[in-house]
Enzyme design. Structure first.
Site, PDB file in Angstrom:
ATOM      1  N   HIS A 158     -93.327  34.307  32.652  1.00 22.92           N
ATOM      2  CA  HIS A 158     -91.931  34.232  33.094  1.00 22.92           C
ATOM      3  C   HIS A 158     -91.012  33.910  31.930  1.00 22.92           C
ATOM      4  CE1 HIS A 158     -93.716  33.870  37.134  1.00 22.92           C
ATOM      5  NE2 HIS A 158     -92.574  34.385  37.551  1.00 22.92           N
ATOM      6  N   LYS A 162     -87.703  29.082  33.151  1.00 25.67           N
ATOM      7  CA  LYS A 162     -88.435  28.676  34.375  1.00 25.67           C
ATOM      8  C   LYS A 162     -88.963  27.251  34.217  1.00 25.67           C
ATOM      9  CE  LYS A 162     -91.781  30.221  37.822  1.00 25.67           C
ATOM     10  NZ  LYS A 162     -90.855  29.884  38.929  1.00 25.67           N
TER      11      LYS A 162
HETATM   12  N1  NAI Z   1     -89.536  33.554  45.993  1.00 20.25           N
HETATM   13  C1  NAI Z   1     -89.106  34.470  45.109  1.00 20.25           C
HETATM   14  O1  NAI Z   1     -89.224  35.684  45.321  1.00 20.25           O
HETATM   15  C2  NAI Z   1     -88.420  33.992  43.881  1.00 20.25           C
HETATM   16  C3  NAI Z   1     -88.268  32.660  43.692  1.00 20.25           C
HETATM   17  N2  NAI Z   1     -87.544  32.192  42.633  1.00 20.25           N
HETATM   18  C4  NAI Z   1     -87.348  30.760  42.590  1.00 20.25           C
HETATM   19  O2  NAI Z   1     -85.993  30.490  42.973  1.00 20.25           O
HETATM   20  C5  NAI Z   1     -85.533  29.307  42.344  1.00 20.25           C
HETATM   21  C6  NAI Z   1     -84.239  29.584  41.588  1.00 20.25           C
HETATM   22  O3  NAI Z   1     -84.487  30.502  40.538  1.00 20.25           O
HETATM   23  P1  NAI Z   1     -83.303  30.977  39.552  1.00 20.25           P
HETATM   24  O4  NAI Z   1     -82.232  31.651  40.340  1.00 20.25           O
HETATM   25  O5  NAI Z   1     -83.963  31.696  38.452  1.00 20.25           O
HETATM   26  O6  NAI Z   1     -82.794  29.556  39.045  1.00 20.25           O
HETATM   27  P2  NAI Z   1     -81.349  29.160  38.454  1.00 20.25           P
HETATM   28  O7  NAI Z   1     -81.546  27.856  37.772  1.00 20.25           O
HETATM   29  O8  NAI Z   1     -80.771  30.310  37.709  1.00 20.25           O
HETATM   30  O9  NAI Z   1     -80.466  28.952  39.775  1.00 20.25           O
HETATM   31  C7  NAI Z   1     -80.556  27.844  40.637  1.00 20.25           C
HETATM   32  C8  NAI Z   1     -79.167  27.573  41.177  1.00 20.25           C
HETATM   33  O10 NAI Z   1     -79.243  26.584  42.203  1.00 20.25           O
HETATM   34  C9  NAI Z   1     -78.129  25.738  42.045  1.00 20.25           C
HETATM   35  N3  NAI Z   1     -78.375  24.449  42.715  1.00 20.25           N
HETATM   36  C10 NAI Z   1     -79.250  23.473  42.362  1.00 20.25           C
HETATM   37  N4  NAI Z   1     -79.130  22.428  43.198  1.00 20.25           N
HETATM   38  C11 NAI Z   1     -78.166  22.758  44.102  1.00 20.25           C
HETATM   39  C12 NAI Z   1     -77.586  22.085  45.210  1.00 20.25           C
HETATM   40  N5  NAI Z   1     -77.960  20.842  45.582  1.00 20.25           N
HETATM   41  N6  NAI Z   1     -76.620  22.716  45.911  1.00 20.25           N
HETATM   42  C13 NAI Z   1     -76.235  23.970  45.582  1.00 20.25           C
HETATM   43  N7  NAI Z   1     -76.735  24.652  44.523  1.00 20.25           N
HETATM   44  C14 NAI Z   1     -77.694  24.047  43.801  1.00 20.25           C
HETATM   45  C15 NAI Z   1     -77.972  25.593  40.525  1.00 20.25           C
HETATM   46  O11 NAI Z   1     -76.694  25.081  40.167  1.00 20.25           O
HETATM   47  C16 NAI Z   1     -78.205  27.032  40.103  1.00 20.25           C
HETATM   48  O12 NAI Z   1     -77.014  27.786  40.127  1.00 20.25           O
HETATM   49  C17 NAI Z   1     -86.698  28.841  41.452  1.00 20.25           C
HETATM   50  O13 NAI Z   1     -87.449  27.880  42.155  1.00 20.25           O
HETATM   51  C18 NAI Z   1     -87.506  30.108  41.262  1.00 20.25           C
HETATM   52  O14 NAI Z   1     -88.855  29.879  40.943  1.00 20.25           O
HETATM   53  C19 NAI Z   1     -86.968  33.025  41.730  1.00 20.25           C
HETATM   54  C20 NAI Z   1     -87.116  34.378  41.863  1.00 20.25           C
HETATM   55  C21 NAI Z   1     -87.853  34.973  42.945  1.00 20.25           C
HETATM   56  O1  LIG Z   2     -88.543  31.628  38.510  1.00 22.18           O
HETATM   57  C1  LIG Z   2     -88.614  32.871  38.570  1.00 22.18           C
HETATM   58  O2  LIG Z   2     -87.922  33.615  37.884  1.00 22.18           O
HETATM   59  C2  LIG Z   2     -89.553  33.452  39.548  1.00 22.18           C
HETATM   60  N1  LIG Z   2     -90.130  32.649  40.384  1.00 22.18           N
HETATM   61  C3  LIG Z   2     -91.032  33.001  41.405  1.00 22.18           C
HETATM   62  C4  LIG Z   2     -92.370  32.339  41.171  1.00 22.18           C
HETATM   63  O3  LIG Z   2     -92.395  31.136  40.840  1.00 22.18           O
HETATM   64  O4  LIG Z   2     -93.396  32.986  41.345  1.00 22.18           O
HETATM   65  C5  LIG Z   2     -91.093  34.472  41.657  1.00 22.18           C
HETATM   66  C6  LIG Z   2     -90.876  35.364  40.482  1.00 22.18           C
HETATM   67  O5  LIG Z   2     -92.066  35.510  39.795  1.00 22.18           O
HETATM   68  C7  LIG Z   2     -89.731  34.910  39.603  1.00 22.18           C
END
Ligand code: NAI
Ligand SMILES: O=C(O)C1=N[C@H](C(=O)O)C[C@H](O)C1
Length: 269
Positions: A158, A162
């Site tokens: 990643h 991350k």
């Molecule tokens: N399940 C899936 O398919 C995927 C999961 N993820 C996961 O999603 C999460 C976020 O990933 P990214 O967008 O890359 O992170 P990022 O750090 O770019 O975005 C997170 C956002 O959440 C906001 N945030 C944090 N606490 C908050 C609160 N109390 N109230 C409102 N907003 C709040 C932050 O200010 C930030 O804008 C991670 O845990 C990641 O691993 C990411 C991509 C795909």
């Molecule tokens: O943090 C990310 O970017 C992603 N998080 C998810 C994970 O923890 O598997 C999904 C994806 O791989 C991107």
């Protein structure tokens, strides 16, 4: 106002939040009903369209989850564990479907989410893409077919931002491999090898994490034995694959009984 399901997106300035807002604004199946960011963020009080560099969208970014969730039929949440646990209880109170993409959730967080799911529809997956969820099923099938002479390793890569490891996807794949083998992942999981680790234990499932640059998300499940190897691989090159899955889940969850669901349920896999 249209009668399309109203969707609230949390963490709108994040990598996933921006992608979700773009797709929600372009959708003809749902409407963007609210946007949430953490208190003190410069976008709070601003129009989300303008924040993203475009035309006003008529939706202001809020820092009050209670106020925005009251407008929602579904909340799509890719933020951080502490926020997601708080949102699970609030989304349940608002009778909104909660789609959780956040990873890095600990056992205590999962218990609180399960408690919220007694009264609400929650769809949670460490990866919302079709490809990864198919890979989960393939991993289980291959693990079922092979005995413990085949070592199983999950390798993920990643971007440099991350914060959790192994990734949520790697854990889903590890769980699928363990299930296929008929063992509990917690009993056989090898994480973070370093130093004089001793030889690999038969039947264990290993995890390795790479972090660098702008890698969106890459996962290999390696089955290795004497003289041959199988590698099952998924490469994500665009976060839209996760966002599309989350929007699909938000629509699928409408009218479903309270409980905790995953993307295998949504995709019918
Ligand atoms: N399940 C899936 O398919 C995927 C999961 N993820 C996961 O999603 C999460 C976020 O990933 P990214 O967008 O890359 O992170 P990022 O750090 O770019 O975005 C997170 C956002 O959440 C906001 N945030 C944090 N606490 C908050 C609160 N109390 N109230 C409102 N907003 C709040 C932050 O200010 C930030 O804008 C991670 O845990 C990641 O691993 C990411 C991509 C795909
Ligand atoms: O943090 C990310 O970017 C992603 N998080 C998810 C994970 O923890 O598997 C999904 C994806 O791989 C991107």
């Amino acid at each position: 106002m249209s009668d399309l399901p109203g969707i609230v997106i949390t963490g709108v300035s994040g990598r996933m939040g921006r992608m979700l807002v773009g797709l929600a604004l372009a959708s003809d199946k749902l409407r963007l009903a609210g946007c949430l960011e953490r208190a003190g963020h410069p976008w709070v009080g601003q129009d989300i369209g303008v924040c993203l560099g475009g035309q006003p969208a008529g939706v202001l970014v809020s820092d009050d989850p209670v106020e925005v969730f009251a407008k929602a039929q579904a909340v799509i949440d890719f933020t951080a564990p502490a926020a997601t646990v708080e949102f699970a209880a609030l989304a349940a109170q608002a009778r909104a479907v909660h789609v959780i993409g956040t990873t890095g959730l600990e056992a205590a967080d999962l218990e609180k989410i399960a408690a919220a799911a007694r009264h609400a529809t929650i769809i949670r997956a460490g990866n919302m893409s079709l490809g990864v969820n198919l890979l989960v099923q393939l991993t289980k099938k291959v693990a079922q077919a092979l005995d413990a002479d085949w070592d199983i390793e999950v390798i993920e890569a990643h971007h440099r931002h991350k914060v959790d490891a192994p990734s949520g996807t790697a854990l889903m794949l590890g769980e699928a491999a363990a299930e296929g083998r008929g063992v509990a992942l917690g009993d056989v999981s090898d994480r973070g090898r370093d130093g004089i680790t001793g030889a690999r234990e038969r039947g264990h499932i290993g995890f390795s994490a790479i972090r660098g640059g702008d890698i969106v998300g890459e996962h290999d499940v390696l089955f290795a034995t004497e003289g041959e190897r199988i590698v099952l691989r998924h490469l994500a090159t665009d976060r839209a694959v996760f966002a599309r899955g989350a929007l699909k889940a938000a629509l699928w969850g409408q009218g479903k009984k309270p409980g905790e669901y995953n993307m295998l349920d949504v995709l019918g896999l």
